[in-house]
Design a protein around this motif. Structure first.
Motif, PDB file in Angstrom:
ATOM      1  N   ARG A  95      40.650  35.314  41.334  1.00 31.34           N
ATOM      2  CA  ARG A  95      40.456  35.108  42.784  1.00 31.34           C
ATOM      3  C   ARG A  95      41.770  34.729  43.446  1.00 31.34           C
ATOM      4  NH1 ARG A  95      40.122  31.026  45.979  1.00 31.34           N
ATOM      5  NH2 ARG A  95      40.104  29.505  44.285  1.00 31.34           N
ATOM      6  N   ARG A  96      42.538  33.823  42.797  1.00 33.87           N
ATOM      7  CA  ARG A  96      43.809  33.419  43.385  1.00 33.87           C
ATOM      8  C   ARG A  96      44.798  34.584  43.437  1.00 33.87           C
ATOM      9  NH1 ARG A  96      42.873  28.709  40.284  1.00 33.87           N
ATOM     10  NH2 ARG A  96      44.242  29.492  38.650  1.00 33.87           N
ATOM     11  N   ALA A  97      44.772  35.420  42.386  1.00 40.29           N
ATOM     12  CA  ALA A  97      45.657  36.592  42.374  1.00 40.29           C
ATOM     13  C   ALA A  97      45.304  37.549  43.495  1.00 40.29           C
ATOM     14  CB  ALA A  97      45.573  37.276  41.021  1.00 40.29           C
ATOM     15  N   ALA A  98      44.004  37.738  43.738  1.00 41.30           N
ATOM     16  CA  ALA A  98      43.553  38.624  44.831  1.00 41.30           C
ATOM     17  C   ALA A  98      43.964  38.058  46.185  1.00 41.30           C
ATOM     18  CB  ALA A  98      42.049  38.821  44.753  1.00 41.30           C
ATOM     19  N   ASP A  99      43.814  36.733  46.357  1.00 36.62           N
ATOM     20  CA  ASP A  99      44.195  36.101  47.618  1.00 36.62           C
ATOM     21  C   ASP A  99      45.696  36.240  47.860  1.00 36.62           C
ATOM     22  OD1 ASP A  99      41.591  35.389  48.021  1.00 36.62           O
ATOM     23  OD2 ASP A  99      41.840  33.316  47.357  1.00 36.62           O
ATOM     24  N   ASN A 100      46.475  36.078  46.784  1.00 32.37           N
ATOM     25  CA  ASN A 100      47.926  36.211  46.930  1.00 32.37           C
ATOM     26  C   ASN A 100      48.331  37.640  47.291  1.00 32.37           C
ATOM     27  OD1 ASN A 100      48.284  33.503  46.319  1.00 32.37           O
ATOM     28  ND2 ASN A 100      48.606  33.874  44.137  1.00 32.37           N
ATOM     29  N   ALA A 101      47.588  38.596  46.712  1.00 30.30           N
ATOM     30  CA  ALA A 101      47.906  40.015  47.009  1.00 30.30           C
ATOM     31  C   ALA A 101      47.625  40.329  48.458  1.00 30.30           C
ATOM     32  CB  ALA A 101      47.100  40.907  46.096  1.00 30.30           C
ATOM     33  N   VAL A 102      46.526  39.788  48.983  1.00 32.66           N
ATOM     34  CA  VAL A 102      46.170  40.009  50.383  1.00 32.66           C
ATOM     35  C   VAL A 102      47.214  39.354  51.297  1.00 32.66           C
ATOM     36  CG1 VAL A 102      44.492  39.504  52.190  1.00 32.66           C
ATOM     37  CG2 VAL A 102      43.716  40.292  49.936  1.00 32.66           C
ATOM     38  N   ALA A 103      47.612  38.125  50.934  1.00 32.70           N
ATOM     39  CA  ALA A 103      48.586  37.400  51.753  1.00 32.70           C
ATOM     40  C   ALA A 103      49.934  38.105  51.768  1.00 32.70           C
ATOM     41  CB  ALA A 103      48.736  35.979  51.233  1.00 32.70           C
ATOM     42  N   ALA A 104      50.284  38.746  50.635  1.00 34.71           N
ATOM     43  CA  ALA A 104      51.558  39.454  50.565  1.00 34.71           C
ATOM     44  C   ALA A 104      51.524  40.705  51.430  1.00 34.71           C
ATOM     45  CB  ALA A 104      51.873  39.796  49.128  1.00 34.71           C
TER      46      ALA A 104
END
Length: 333
Positions: free
Chosen positions: A324-333
């Protein structure tokens, strides 16, 4: 809490650089400076600490077993609550110590596997049975009393995480010792049958408690080096003598007889002289041939197997959170 943000182990550098690092390390230890997880340390120091701390952790966890089966059979609600709190403390001690051992580069799973596989040792004292309620008193008075004698100097151990963990452990062990001694006082002042029960428990636990401190100094494999590195502050025989000197007057106050016909106070040394310890029994218990070795390990393996679903669920949750954190970081990037 100790394992966060530790540096990854580095490959060995040139021999001359290691010699210089070793000299600085030895100087720090000699000057009573604490060694912390990210500090350079000799491989032998790391290995010695990992062995000692993990065995200490294993002993706390296995040590719950002799007393745990008396929680439901304790004579009063007050005794049940106190014993339950004590067993809970021992579990916590194991967790503190596993965390301290992890700072040296070994995972908790690896350490537990070594215990369950028979490659790691734990204290010989926990391979004896608890036959009566008086045994719970004797364990608190004698076993925890011996543990305090051994562990208070560890609060000044040269390795920081171990020393800090021992501060809380020793505070709680002092409660355990007082609890056990109070049980022995109550039994000793009770009926003839109760006093006989207390005497029988003392007879059976005294010699194994003296073995707890380890082999005689001349047979100790690690004692001198551990003392030089200030992991230990006193030798096995010194601690054993301190324990005898402290405990004999307590037994006399209880009106109990020490199970040692050779016990004498030495006016010249101002210490209690005691009889020969059966070191063959000690060796047999360590080798797996004590009264309860098989039972203790069978209980630990069963508990480990029964708890597999908890570990799997925790790992699945951790994996889900990581994704979930990896997905959130990808969206934020």
């Amino acid at each position: 809490m100790y394992t966060q943000a530790l540096n990854a182990p580095q490959s060995d550098e040139r021999h001359l650089e290691d010699a210089d690092k070793s000299a600085r390390f030895e100087a720090r230890v000699a000057n009573e400076q604490r060694i912390e997880p990210n500090d350079w340390m000799p491989a032998a120091y790391r290995k010695t600490l990992t062995r000692q701390i993990s065995q200490h952790a294993h002993s706390e966890i296995v040590g719950m077993l002799p007393e745990g089966n008396w929680i439901t059979r304790a004579p009063t609600l007050r005794r049940k609550a106190a014993l339950l709190a004590k067993v809970q403390d021992e579990c916590g001690h194991g967790l503190y110590l596993y965390a301290a051992a992890e700072t040296l580069g070994s995972s908790r799973e690896e350490l537990v596997d070594q215990l369950l596989g028979g490659k790691a040792k734990y204290s010989s004292i926990f391979n004896y049975p608890t036959l009566t309620w008086a045994d719970i008193g004797a364990i608190g008075w004698l076993v925890d009393g011996a543990a305090i004698m051994n562990q208070i100097p560890l609060c000044r151990c040269s390795y920081g995480p171990y020393a800090r963990a021992m501060i809380r452990v020793c505070k709680e062990e002092s409660f355990h010792q007082r609890q056990g001694y109070e049980i022995m006082v109550t039994l000793s002042r009770g009926t003839d049958e109760q006093k006989a029960m207390a005497q029988d428990a003392l007879n059976r636990w005294w010699w194994p408690c003296l073995m707890m401190f380890g082999p005689p100094d001349q047979q100790s494999q690690h004692g001198n080096q551990s003392t030089r590195w200030k992991i230990k502050r006193f030798s096995n025989d010194e601690l054993r003598q301190k324990f005898v000197d402290a405990t004999v007057p307590q037994a006399r106050y209880l009106g109990l007889t020490m199970p040692d016909p050779e016990l004498r106070f030495n006016d010249a040394t101002q210490h209690w002289d005691f009889g020969a310890i059966d070191w063959q029994e000690f060796a047999d218990v360590l080798a797996g041939f004590g009264p309860c070795n098989r039972d203790r390990m069978a209980a630990r393996r069963k508990a480990h197997d029964d708890g597999a679903w908890v570990r799997e669920a925790a790992q699945a949750y951790a994996d889900k959170e990581r994704a979930r954190r990896a997905a959130d970081n990808a969206v934020a990037a």
